[in-house]
Design a protein around this motif. Structure first.
Motif, PDB file in Angstrom:
ATOM      1  N   SER A   1     -26.765   0.702   9.410  1.00  0.00           N
ATOM      2  CA  SER A   1     -26.518   0.378   9.848  1.00  0.00           C
ATOM      3  C   SER A   1     -26.954   2.032  11.206  1.00  0.00           C
ATOM      4  O   SER A   1     -26.640   1.712  12.554  1.00  0.00           O
ATOM      5  CB  SER A   1     -24.974   0.508  10.375  1.00  0.00           C
TER       6      SER A   1
ATOM      7  N   MET B   1     -28.977   1.312  14.017  1.00  0.00           N
ATOM      8  CA  MET B   1     -28.358   1.438  15.375  1.00  0.00           C
ATOM      9  C   MET B   1     -27.448   2.412  16.045  1.00  0.00           C
ATOM     10  O   MET B   1     -27.614   2.284  17.525  1.00  0.00           O
ATOM     11  CB  MET B   1     -27.663  -0.202  15.553  1.00  0.00           C
ATOM     12  N   VAL B   2     -26.806   2.752  14.869  1.00  0.00           N
ATOM     13  CA  VAL B   2     -25.308   3.845  15.805  1.00  0.00           C
ATOM     14  C   VAL B   2     -26.204   4.982  15.877  1.00  0.00           C
ATOM     15  O   VAL B   2     -25.669   6.146  16.570  1.00  0.00           O
ATOM     16  CB  VAL B   2     -24.651   3.601  15.214  1.00  0.00           C
TER      17      VAL B   2
ATOM     18  N   TYR C   1     -31.899   1.658  17.154  1.00  0.00           N
ATOM     19  CA  TYR C   1     -32.835   0.760  17.813  1.00  0.00           C
ATOM     20  C   TYR C   1     -32.036  -0.839  18.083  1.00  0.00           C
ATOM     21  O   TYR C   1     -30.781  -0.490  18.056  1.00  0.00           O
ATOM     22  CB  TYR C   1     -32.657   0.357  15.876  1.00  0.00           C
ATOM     23  N   GLU C   2     -32.543  -1.844  18.499  1.00  0.00           N
ATOM     24  CA  GLU C   2     -31.937  -3.087  18.731  1.00  0.00           C
ATOM     25  C   GLU C   2     -30.839  -3.532  17.565  1.00  0.00           C
ATOM     26  O   GLU C   2     -29.902  -4.638  17.575  1.00  0.00           O
ATOM     27  CB  GLU C   2     -33.043  -3.526  19.395  1.00  0.00           C
ATOM     28  N   ASN C   3     -31.449  -3.493  15.718  1.00  0.00           N
ATOM     29  CA  ASN C   3     -30.555  -3.932  15.169  1.00  0.00           C
ATOM     30  C   ASN C   3     -31.674  -3.079  14.135  1.00  0.00           C
ATOM     31  O   ASN C   3     -31.570  -2.141  14.440  1.00  0.00           O
ATOM     32  CB  ASN C   3     -31.143  -5.463  14.675  1.00  0.00           C
ATOM     33  N   THR C   4     -31.048  -3.822  12.639  1.00  0.00           N
ATOM     34  CA  THR C   4     -31.239  -2.599  11.271  1.00  0.00           C
ATOM     35  C   THR C   4     -32.528  -2.753  11.426  1.00  0.00           C
ATOM     36  O   THR C   4     -32.667  -2.338   9.876  1.00  0.00           O
ATOM     37  CB  THR C   4     -30.181  -2.920  10.457  1.00  0.00           C
TER      38      THR C   4
ATOM     39  N   TYR D   1     -25.894 -12.792  14.692  1.00  0.00           N
ATOM     40  CA  TYR D   1     -24.085 -11.991  14.411  1.00  0.00           C
ATOM     41  C   TYR D   1     -22.953 -12.786  13.969  1.00  0.00           C
ATOM     42  O   TYR D   1     -22.158 -12.570  15.700  1.00  0.00           O
ATOM     43  CB  TYR D   1     -23.608 -10.564  14.839  1.00  0.00           C
TER      44      TYR D   1
ATOM     45  N   ARG E   1     -22.408   0.097  22.982  1.00  0.00           N
ATOM     46  CA  ARG E   1     -23.540  -0.912  22.887  1.00  0.00           C
ATOM     47  C   ARG E   1     -22.526  -2.462  23.187  1.00  0.00           C
ATOM     48  O   ARG E   1     -22.086  -2.643  23.511  1.00  0.00           O
ATOM     49  CB  ARG E   1     -24.247  -0.501  22.701  1.00  0.00           C
TER      50      ARG E   1
END
Ligand code: KIV
Length: 294
Positions: free
Chosen positions: A58, A61-62, A66-69, A164, A238
């Motif tokens: 994660s 992302m956090v 990035y948009e996803n992992t 998700y 986000r």
């Protein structure tokens, strides 16, 4: 600068082991886990007495935006794992294997899992997936590396899962989840993350397993709980999954502090005399004399 010695509760805490998590399950004591990706957060989580720290992917992302992992690399994971291991002394440290570090071959999986322990101070690794991961898990645990499984919503497969979404919501997929959980236990996992799974199903699986389950969006029937620290602190804005409970609003607090600093500098209110260094009067006079300002 003055220094203050802080006596950390973590210093008096015994190192948490995989065995200790198993004992907690047997004693009916809830297991606590949070993510961390850097030294100061790892220190704080450890000193708060949390059982285990997950350096989750994660991170992508956090922290990395990035948009996803999926873009997260081994090098990025190891870099952040090292920082966390310098901060946390008691919590059980689990490094998350990134996308494509364990899917291509069992040899890759073992080699990359080993790097988390050998090069980054982790105590265990986590990887996503069910029966298709059993061979890799057997080899990794066979090499003496503790493995935490991850079932339900597995973010590295979002494209396959169609986003998700919660998993195991009908009798057929619920049965597959139960079978996978038993298989992963049999393959040697010391614990399992259950993500976005109906609470009743997660509770049922937890009772069937001897190893502890750690839930995220999987209800109170799991043996432990994990949250992404940036969600819990209100640092990642986000989007916030339904299962997150926010314990602070640090993003708002950061913006307030940055705004106050901006105003202070613009209005010449910072730095004040108390934030500045001065030189002795006689030295200053000598300097002025030398430089033609008598
Ligand atoms: O990467 C992560 O933080 C995770 C948790 C959500 C379990 O896998």
């Amino acid at each position: 600068m003055s220094t203050t010695t802080v006596v950390s509760p973590a210093l008096s805490r015994k190192k948490v082991t995989t065995l200790a998590l198993r004992q907690k399950k047997e004693n009916g004591e809830p297991i606590t886990m949070l993510t961390a990706y850097d030294y100061p957060t790892a220190l704080a989580v450890d000193q708060a007495g949390i059982d285990s720290i997950l350096v989750g992917d994660s991170l992508g992302m956090v922290v990395l935006g990035y948009e996803n992992t999926l873009p997260v690399t081994m090098d990025e994971m190891l870099h952040h794992c090292r920082a966390v291991s310098r901060g946390a002394k008691a919590a059980l440290l689990v490094g998350d294997m990134p996308f494509m570090s364990y899917q291509v071959s069992v040899e890759d999986a073992v080699r990359n899992a080993g790097r988390f322990l050998q090069q980054a101070g982790m105590d265990a690794i986590k990887l996503e997936g069910g029966r298709e991961r059993a061979a890799a898990i057997r080899q990794i645990t066979g090499a003496g590396i503790p493995v935490m499984g991850h079932l339900g919503l597995t973010p590295q497969s979002i494209h396959q899962l169609g986003g998700y979404r919660a998993q195991g919501k009908n009798a057929l997929t619920a049965k597959k989840l139960l079978d996978d959980a038993l298989l992963l236990q049999d393959a040697g996992c010391f614990s399992l993350v259950l993500e976005s799974v109906p609470a009743r199903l997660a509770g049922f699986i937890s009772k069937k397993l001897e190893i502890p389950t750690i839930g995220i969006g999987a209800g109170a029937g799991c043996d432990g709980q994990v949250l992404v620290t940036h969600d819990l602190l209100g640092l990642f804005e986000r989007f916030t999954p339904k299962f997150v409970k926010k314990y602070a609003s640090l993003n708002a607090e950061m913006k307030r502090a940055f705004g106050e600093y901006l105003t202070d500098v613009q209005n010449h209110n910072f730095p004040g005399a108390e934030h500045s260094v001065e030189m002795p009067e006689d030295e200053w006079d000598a300097f002025l004399k030398e430089n033609g300002h008598e």
